[in-house]
Design a protein around this motif. Structure first.
Motif, mmCIF file in Angstrom:
data_model
loop_
_atom_site.group_PDB
_atom_site.id
_atom_site.type_symbol
_atom_site.label_atom_id
_atom_site.label_comp_id
_atom_site.label_asym_id
_atom_site.label_seq_id
_atom_site.Cartn_x
_atom_site.Cartn_y
_atom_site.Cartn_z
ATOM 1 N N ASN A 118 1.019 -1.195 0.055
ATOM 2 C CA ASN A 118 -0.147 0.044 0.238
ATOM 3 C C ASN A 118 0.915 1.264 -0.023
ATOM 4 N N GLN A 119 1.521 1.455 -1.049
ATOM 5 C CA GLN A 119 2.430 2.585 -1.309
ATOM 6 C C GLN A 119 1.885 3.952 -0.957
ATOM 7 N N ARG A 120 0.681 3.978 -1.455
ATOM 8 C CA ARG A 120 -0.085 5.353 -1.279
ATOM 9 C C ARG A 120 -0.020 5.784 0.340
ATOM 10 N N TYR A 121 0.111 4.925 1.002
ATOM 11 C CA TYR A 121 -0.037 5.236 2.606
ATOM 12 C C TYR A 121 1.674 5.284 2.954
ATOM 13 N N ASP A 122 2.464 4.587 2.801
ATOM 14 C CA ASP A 122 3.712 4.567 3.450
ATOM 15 C C ASP A 122 4.587 5.665 2.791
ATOM 16 N N VAL A 123 4.508 5.845 1.515
ATOM 17 C CA VAL A 123 5.130 6.726 0.688
ATOM 18 C C VAL A 123 4.985 8.182 1.125
ATOM 19 N N ARG A 124 3.697 8.336 1.112
ATOM 20 C CA ARG A 124 2.928 9.674 1.731
ATOM 21 C C ARG A 124 3.372 10.068 3.227
ATOM 22 N N VAL A 125 3.536 9.133 3.915
ATOM 23 C CA VAL A 125 3.854 9.323 5.175
ATOM 24 C C VAL A 125 5.387 9.793 5.324
ATOM 25 N N PHE A 126 6.165 9.027 4.634
ATOM 26 C CA PHE A 126 7.347 9.084 4.405
ATOM 27 C C PHE A 126 7.797 10.817 4.031
ATOM 28 N N GLU A 127 6.966 11.033 3.075
ATOM 29 C CA GLU A 127 7.153 12.515 2.409
ATOM 30 C C GLU A 127 6.695 13.521 3.232
ATOM 31 N N ARG A 128 5.801 13.223 4.061
ATOM 32 C CA ARG A 128 5.329 14.279 4.928
ATOM 33 C C ARG A 128 6.157 14.448 6.249
ATOM 34 N N TYR A 129 7.173 13.578 6.361
ATOM 35 C CA TYR A 129 8.040 13.487 7.758
ATOM 36 C C TYR A 129 8.597 14.760 8.075
ATOM 37 N N ASP A 130 8.483 15.301 9.206
ATOM 38 C CA ASP A 130 9.394 16.319 9.404
ATOM 39 C C ASP A 130 9.501 15.932 11.244
ATOM 40 N N SER A 131 10.674 16.658 11.533
ATOM 41 C CA SER A 131 10.941 16.786 13.161
ATOM 42 C C SER A 131 9.683 16.994 14.027
ATOM 43 N N ILE A 132 9.935 16.489 15.042
ATOM 44 C CA ILE A 132 8.540 16.510 15.992
ATOM 45 C C ILE A 132 8.340 18.121 16.253
ATOM 46 N N GLU A 133 9.231 18.886 16.311
ATOM 47 C CA GLU A 133 9.222 20.340 16.698
ATOM 48 C C GLU A 133 8.527 21.104 15.611
ATOM 49 N N ASN A 134 8.884 20.528 14.110
ATOM 50 C CA ASN A 134 8.248 21.126 13.015
ATOM 51 C C ASN A 134 7.052 20.608 12.255
ATOM 52 N N TYR A 135 6.705 19.416 12.854
ATOM 53 C CA TYR A 135 5.510 18.745 12.327
ATOM 54 C C TYR A 135 4.214 19.617 12.419
ATOM 55 N N THR A 136 3.645 19.616 11.311
ATOM 56 C CA THR A 136 2.178 20.141 11.463
ATOM 57 C C THR A 136 1.118 19.281 10.483
ATOM 58 N N GLU A 137 0.111 18.963 10.858
ATOM 59 C CA GLU A 137 -0.889 18.150 9.785
ATOM 60 C C GLU A 137 -1.175 18.845 8.692
ATOM 61 N N GLU A 138 -0.927 19.990 8.605
ATOM 62 C CA GLU A 138 -1.586 20.850 7.274
ATOM 63 C C GLU A 138 -0.397 20.931 6.149
ATOM 64 N N ARG A 139 0.781 20.708 6.525
ATOM 65 C CA ARG A 139 1.982 20.944 5.756
ATOM 66 C C ARG A 139 2.439 19.627 4.990
ATOM 67 N N TYR A 140 2.527 19.473 3.771
ATOM 68 C CA TYR A 140 3.170 18.267 2.922
ATOM 69 C C TYR A 140 4.548 18.717 2.868
ATOM 70 N N ASN A 141 5.505 18.104 3.435
ATOM 71 C CA ASN A 141 6.902 18.394 3.583
ATOM 72 C C ASN A 141 7.477 17.310 2.480
ATOM 73 N N HIS A 142 8.088 18.002 1.474
ATOM 74 C CA HIS A 142 8.710 17.118 0.423
ATOM 75 C C HIS A 142 10.307 17.026 0.725
ATOM 76 N N LYS A 143 10.751 16.907 1.763
ATOM 77 C CA LYS A 143 12.141 17.010 2.159
ATOM 78 C C LYS A 143 12.767 15.696 1.671
ATOM 79 N N TYR A 144 11.739 14.620 1.948
ATOM 80 C CA TYR A 144 12.286 13.462 1.466
ATOM 81 C C TYR A 144 11.401 12.988 0.332
ATOM 82 N N ASP A 145 11.766 13.451 -0.792
ATOM 83 C CA ASP A 145 11.000 13.318 -2.048
ATOM 84 C C ASP A 145 11.034 12.055 -2.717
ATOM 85 N N MET A 146 9.917 11.310 -2.657
ATOM 86 C CA MET A 146 10.000 9.841 -3.249
ATOM 87 C C MET A 146 9.794 9.645 -4.772
#
Length: 243
Positions: free
Chosen positions: A99-127
């Motif tokens: 189920n790539q659509r879940y795990d890859v999206r979670v990986f791409e959205r990853y940010d440190s706990i200090e910077n994490y927000t539900e609203e922001r899609y972070n492409h720091k780890y662009d898959m």
């Protein structure tokens, strides 16, 4: 299962580096998160398997806890563990998910706990740059057996590998979500997901490149640029995930 396999909890960045330096070309990975909505869930950890025998769990963001001596402990390895794994993916030939659509999206959205927000899609780890080697084992199982419209990992392990590991509910117990489990309490459960993904990928690899009906009329030797349906199915998933 489980005696024929080895499950490991990664407890340090140095240990993670040593394992990632092993010369493998195929890897299966799975994420553990705080929920089922991949637009809101935060990565708690990830598991991986590179040989169908040894499986590892890497705690990224578990809650601190008080040990038996009354000392607060934090076993999480933080963002460096995510960065190291992402960099290692660059040198792999195939990346298996379920189920790539879940795990890859979670990986791409990853940010440190200090910077994490539900609203922001972070492409720091662009898959997206791995799109040619990302293979969704769930899609291959569907190609093999379309009677199951949405195969799940635990059910596929039981049906095709012959084992039944601990369920998510059994592992979680009374805890709210994975974030509040100690890594030592859940690493076997998590690592089993990566192991199962790897072994199912091996079992259904046939449906990724070697479908007989297409090979008869359109052999790869004659049509090197032809994309078989299993290949095409997995490549569709990344753009679909972004829609």
């Amino acid at each position: 299962y489980p005696d024929a396999y080895n499950f490991y909890l990664i407890t340090s960045i140095d240990q993670l580096k040593r394992v990632l330096n092993i010369g493998f070309k195929t890897i299966a990975f799975d994420t553990e998160t705080t929920g089922l909505n991949n637009d809101k869930a935060m990565m708690v950890g990830y598991s991986f398997c590179y040989d169908g025998k040894n499986a590892f769990y890497v705690p990224v963001n578990h809650a601190p806890y008080i040990d038996e001596n009354g000392v607060e402990k934090d076993d999480s390895l933080g963002e460096e563990a995510v960065r190291l794994f992402y960099e290692r993916l660059e040198s792999t030939m195939y990346i298996l998910t379920f189920n790539q659509r879940y795990d890859v999206r979670v990986f791409e959205r990853y940010d440190s706990i200090e910077n994490y927000t539900e609203e922001r899609y972070n492409h720091k780890y662009d898959m997206s740059k791995f799109i040619d080697k990302l293979i969704d084992v769930q899609a291959l199982i569907f190609d093999a057996d379309t009677n199951v419209p949405y195969p799940n990992l635990k059910g596929s392990e039981e049906k095709f590998l012959g084992w039944r590991g601990a369920s998510f509910k059994e592992t979680l117990g009374d805890v709210e979500n994975f974030h509040y489990l100690k890594p030592s309490e859940c690493y076997t459960y998590a690592a089993t997901d990566a192991l199962g993904t790897y072994l199912l990928g091996q079992k259904f690899w046939y449906y990724y490149q070697d479908e007989p009906a297409q090979l008869t009329r359109y052999p790869k030797s004659k049509y090197p640029n032809l994309m078989h349906s299993g290949e095409l199915d997995t490549k569709f998933l990344y753009p679909l995930m972004l829609m």
